[in-house]
Design an enzyme around this catalytic site. Sequence first.
Site, short mmCIF file in Angstrom:
data_model
loop_
_atom_site.label_atom_id
_atom_site.label_comp_id
_atom_site.label_asym_id
_atom_site.label_seq_id
_atom_site.Cartn_x
_atom_site.Cartn_y
_atom_site.Cartn_z
N ASP A 1 -22.29 -28.61 -34.54
CA ASP A 1 -23.38 -29.00 -35.44
C ASP A 1 -23.65 -27.96 -36.52
OD1 ASP A 1 -23.64 -31.12 -33.62
OD2 ASP A 1 -25.16 -30.07 -32.45
N GLU B 1 -26.87 -40.32 -37.41
CA GLU B 1 -27.68 -39.16 -37.03
C GLU B 1 -27.30 -37.99 -37.94
OE1 GLU B 1 -26.50 -38.03 -32.99
OE2 GLU B 1 -24.61 -39.07 -33.32
#
Length: 513
Positions: free
Chosen positions: A13, A179
Amino acid sequence: MIENPVLRGFNPDPSMIRVGQKYYIATSTFEWYGSIQIHASCDLVNWRFVRRVLYEDFSGICDGGGIWAPCLTYSDGTYYLVYTVVRERGAMMQTDNYLITTHDIEGEWSKPAYLHSLGFDPSLFHDNDGKKWLLSLNNHHTSGKRFNGIWIWQYDAKNAALVGEPRLLYSQKGNELVEGCHIYRHEDFYYLMKAQGGTGRRHSTQLSRSRTLLGEYEDCPFILLHSRDNNALALQCAGHSSLVETPCGEYYISHLATRRSCEHDFCYFGRETALQKVFWGNDGWLHLENGGENPSLNTASLFTCEDSIRPAFTRYDFKKGVLSSDFQSLRTDITSAVSFCQHGLILRGTQSLMSKFFQSLFARRIDTNFFSISVSLMFEPLWEKHMAGIVIYYNTNYWHYLCVTRLDDSKKKVVRIISCDAGTLSFPSCAEVREETPLLLKMTAEGCRLSCCVCDGEHEFCIGEPLSMHIVSEEYVPLGFTGAMAGFCCQDLSRQEKTALFEYFEYATHGTR
């Protein structure tokens, strides 16, 4: 060239920014303590670990919970970091979102300010007019829909509070999960950069744009980045990107990806951080510099610099009285269980490797599929509830442990292999060793085969048959999200304050992947 991955081993991430001549990347740490890793670079090739910024006690938090998808931004002399703490991953998923700030990214950060618990993957956007906006996935819905679009609030930095009610910015289309969103402004458009398809083999980075921040977003007719159409690619699961502009007006994206570490496409490194060079096309959309939509192992660097050399051998000598920042503990601060003496590190045994509360365990990232770990220790267990040794660890339900202990029936001191697969223990092999003697324990991984050996001062020998590294891989562990770690630990399940003395820990690589 920039050689990918630039952050190897469990570093998912990535959120990348540039401030002046320096680039920074923040990555997720999940249940590992201290949270949120930050790395820095001046050339996009060589990356230096800066620090971990958050030291919250996550005792009891679920596997794969904790810190999700931090977003790092910078505006008017202040660094902002928004992130999610996932406290429960079940049907009633609990996701609390926070903001911390600093004027010195390598210094101390503010105390966390609570934002909301609507969903996860928050992102902060600083518009040209000075207004700030917070994006977040909504993961709660009356119909049971877990991914319920991207929502947006205005954020009041002066009062450190969200303004008004959230509004829906972007709706998920079909079954492709949306997302990990960020907003970027380029020329006449606002661009919404999204992670789509879930973080597995269908993962991707896709774009949408609008002429107004809150207006309707038009989807890009092609996918910016993905690995979903080619299992032969060196980088798989590519997606979850962030964008940065260089001082000379060129652009790069950071993204997560996985590498094959075993046959059958198993990966135990976890999700790593890679970079790709991109450009704005005449159509007003971003494109990969390498052409197509797939990630490359190498991408062009803007700088003339020496490539970083990854050490093939690292010895952590505990007689120096320090523990390297390479190591992390699980969920909570365990320094109360540690002390140093002239002979090394003394680790007090605490709870089992299946505990979500207090484990006397330190581990570092694995970044290659040919490696070995070894440790020299003195440990005199009284019975089988006393254990100390080295471990390949994914989470509380998936690990391989080579430990010194005793057999309860014979009271023999042994080195034993204990494996945990989906929470079920097995005891593949053990061997008797000498009393009151320093022991050298070693685990060697060659792709998917993990061998265990011991030296008791007189003899060196292997124990049992090779173990499978599959059980600590991304594909085997259900929604694990982290990666295999290599470490050392001590347990005293009888709570008798039993300690182990570790002289050193070694990590050696034997391959180039």
